[in-house]
Write a protein that holds these residues in place. Sequence first.
Motif, mmCIF file in Angstrom:
data_model
loop_
_atom_site.group_PDB
_atom_site.id
_atom_site.type_symbol
_atom_site.label_atom_id
_atom_site.label_comp_id
_atom_site.label_asym_id
_atom_site.label_seq_id
_atom_site.Cartn_x
_atom_site.Cartn_y
_atom_site.Cartn_z
ATOM 1 N N ALA A 224 -6.509 4.614 -5.684
ATOM 2 C CA ALA A 224 -6.120 5.907 -6.490
ATOM 3 C C ALA A 224 -6.758 7.149 -6.007
ATOM 4 N N LYS A 225 -8.140 6.980 -5.880
ATOM 5 C CA LYS A 225 -8.814 8.180 -5.199
ATOM 6 C C LYS A 225 -8.377 8.602 -3.874
ATOM 7 N N LEU A 226 -8.062 7.706 -2.786
ATOM 8 C CA LEU A 226 -7.460 8.125 -1.528
ATOM 9 C C LEU A 226 -6.152 8.793 -1.563
ATOM 10 N N SER A 227 -5.397 8.310 -2.593
ATOM 11 C CA SER A 227 -3.825 8.531 -2.333
ATOM 12 C C SER A 227 -3.390 9.887 -2.974
ATOM 13 N N GLN A 228 -4.500 10.389 -3.883
ATOM 14 C CA GLN A 228 -4.430 11.760 -4.339
ATOM 15 C C GLN A 228 -4.627 12.945 -3.365
ATOM 16 N N LYS A 229 -5.211 12.357 -2.215
ATOM 17 C CA LYS A 229 -5.684 13.748 -1.356
ATOM 18 C C LYS A 229 -4.861 13.421 -0.030
ATOM 19 N N SER A 230 -3.908 12.054 0.057
ATOM 20 C CA SER A 230 -3.358 11.887 1.325
ATOM 21 C C SER A 230 -1.858 12.494 1.133
ATOM 22 N N ASP A 231 -1.209 12.811 2.457
ATOM 23 C CA ASP A 231 -0.126 13.262 2.438
ATOM 24 C C ASP A 231 0.929 12.091 2.752
ATOM 25 N N ILE A 232 0.319 10.790 3.255
ATOM 26 C CA ILE A 232 1.125 9.779 3.132
ATOM 27 C C ILE A 232 0.300 8.482 3.143
ATOM 28 N N VAL A 233 0.741 7.287 2.534
ATOM 29 C CA VAL A 233 -0.189 6.372 2.395
ATOM 30 C C VAL A 233 0.391 5.117 2.761
ATOM 31 N N ILE A 234 -0.212 4.313 3.640
ATOM 32 C CA ILE A 234 0.376 3.030 3.915
ATOM 33 C C ILE A 234 -0.562 1.813 3.521
ATOM 34 N N ILE A 235 0.159 0.858 2.718
ATOM 35 C CA ILE A 235 -0.452 -0.294 1.997
ATOM 36 C C ILE A 235 -0.186 -1.659 2.946
ATOM 37 N N VAL A 236 -0.951 -2.196 3.627
ATOM 38 C CA VAL A 236 -0.817 -3.383 4.378
ATOM 39 C C VAL A 236 -0.915 -4.680 3.825
ATOM 40 N N GLY A 237 0.015 -5.462 3.708
ATOM 41 C CA GLY A 237 -0.145 -6.771 2.978
ATOM 42 C C GLY A 237 1.168 -7.429 2.870
ATOM 43 N N GLY A 238 1.124 -8.776 2.493
ATOM 44 C CA GLY A 238 2.580 -9.514 1.969
ATOM 45 C C GLY A 238 3.132 -8.911 1.031
ATOM 46 N N LYS A 239 4.283 -8.693 1.059
ATOM 47 C CA LYS A 239 5.216 -8.256 0.003
ATOM 48 C C LYS A 239 5.209 -9.153 -1.101
ATOM 49 N N ASN A 240 4.974 -10.520 -0.948
ATOM 50 C CA ASN A 240 4.900 -11.392 -2.342
ATOM 51 C C ASN A 240 3.598 -11.489 -2.939
ATOM 52 N N SER A 241 2.633 -10.730 -2.406
ATOM 53 C CA SER A 241 1.338 -10.553 -3.048
ATOM 54 C C SER A 241 1.188 -9.553 -4.340
ATOM 55 N N SER A 242 0.901 -10.229 -5.157
ATOM 56 C CA SER A 242 0.791 -9.486 -6.527
ATOM 57 C C SER A 242 -0.259 -8.269 -6.329
ATOM 58 N N ASN A 243 -1.376 -8.514 -5.979
ATOM 59 C CA ASN A 243 -2.371 -7.338 -5.872
ATOM 60 C C ASN A 243 -2.076 -6.265 -4.644
ATOM 61 N N THR A 244 -1.291 -6.803 -3.955
ATOM 62 C CA THR A 244 -0.898 -5.752 -2.729
ATOM 63 C C THR A 244 0.139 -4.831 -3.402
ATOM 64 N N LYS A 245 1.242 -5.400 -4.342
ATOM 65 C CA LYS A 245 2.182 -4.728 -4.887
ATOM 66 C C LYS A 245 1.585 -3.584 -6.013
ATOM 67 N N GLN A 246 0.350 -4.316 -6.415
ATOM 68 C CA GLN A 246 -0.283 -3.106 -7.422
ATOM 69 C C GLN A 246 -0.817 -1.904 -6.881
ATOM 70 N N LEU A 247 -1.597 -2.197 -5.541
ATOM 71 C CA LEU A 247 -1.964 -1.079 -4.566
ATOM 72 C C LEU A 247 -1.039 -0.046 -4.510
ATOM 73 N N PHE A 248 0.239 -0.462 -4.087
ATOM 74 C CA PHE A 248 1.327 0.101 -3.578
ATOM 75 C C PHE A 248 1.742 0.853 -4.645
ATOM 76 N N LEU A 249 1.849 0.332 -5.775
ATOM 77 C CA LEU A 249 2.382 1.253 -7.171
ATOM 78 C C LEU A 249 1.627 2.258 -7.381
ATOM 79 N N ILE A 250 0.293 2.058 -7.459
ATOM 80 C CA ILE A 250 -1.046 2.995 -7.634
ATOM 81 C C ILE A 250 -0.628 4.158 -6.697
ATOM 82 N N ALA A 251 -0.561 3.837 -5.443
ATOM 83 C CA ALA A 251 -0.460 4.725 -4.248
ATOM 84 C C ALA A 251 0.673 5.739 -4.539
ATOM 85 N N LYS A 252 1.894 5.070 -4.968
ATOM 86 C CA LYS A 252 3.183 5.715 -4.938
ATOM 87 C C LYS A 252 3.056 6.830 -6.350
ATOM 88 N N ASN A 253 2.216 6.382 -7.177
ATOM 89 C CA ASN A 253 2.140 7.206 -8.286
ATOM 90 C C ASN A 253 1.609 8.508 -8.223
#
Length: 277
Positions: free
Chosen positions: A197-226
Amino acid sequence: MKIELAENYGFCFGVKRAIKKAEQIKNAATIGPLIHNNEEIMRLKKKFNVKTLNDVKELSDEKRAIIRTHGITKQDLENLKQKEIEIFDATCPFVTKPQQICEKMSKDGYEVVIFGDENHPEVKGVKSYVSTKAYVVLDKKELENINFSNKIAVVSQTTKKVKDFMEIVNFLILKVREVRVFNTICDATFKNQEAIAKLSQKSDIVIIVGGKNSSNTKQLFLIAKNYCSESYLIETKNELDRSWFQNKKLCGISAGASTPDWIIQEVVNEIRSFNIE
């Protein structure tokens, strides 16, 4: 372009423990994917002959079985114990905790509300330890038409957001006479979510690395996308597109709890090879 990794990311304690156990045991079968990362599962299979079975019923002549980090149901565990096979339990202790809570609270007469995805293996396992009524929900709206008893215990899937969990809790406190609340969200999950949440607020692009069937990884992606509209969820470096990074000054990177360092490093190296200025 500058590349910055989140303050907290990647392998959590439970995953590190499970990987180490699988590497030491070797020549074994896991009941369900050990972790939610296909690349790491393939590495374990090739290097340590650790194969993946869908469930206990698929066991045949295997001598060793490893229980996945997300755990298995109480019934599957009983069935496993009846087989002549050596059992190694790699269930994350943070997952074992809500299992134990559900078993105890339901024995004490409490109905149980589980905040989580009903189809997730962790939640299926946790729910199996409830001997009273169990309600699995993802939103407080799902609770509105339920007639609860006077005693409710509440737990959460370990990878959910604290904010969303508190919405469920606050709703139940206003509706039920006695509510026992157990915050079973993993501390590592919470720290990873805060960091992205802290990093994505100042980034121009964010890359989340992880399994697409991983719940915690998808949560990170949704937070970043926000916070950063140009956020992408990838499993390997092969999914990267050079055009994403054009005219970007800061690329933020985070990874799910099941993502090994070697995959993260491959992604970082690939982005650097694009030579974006």
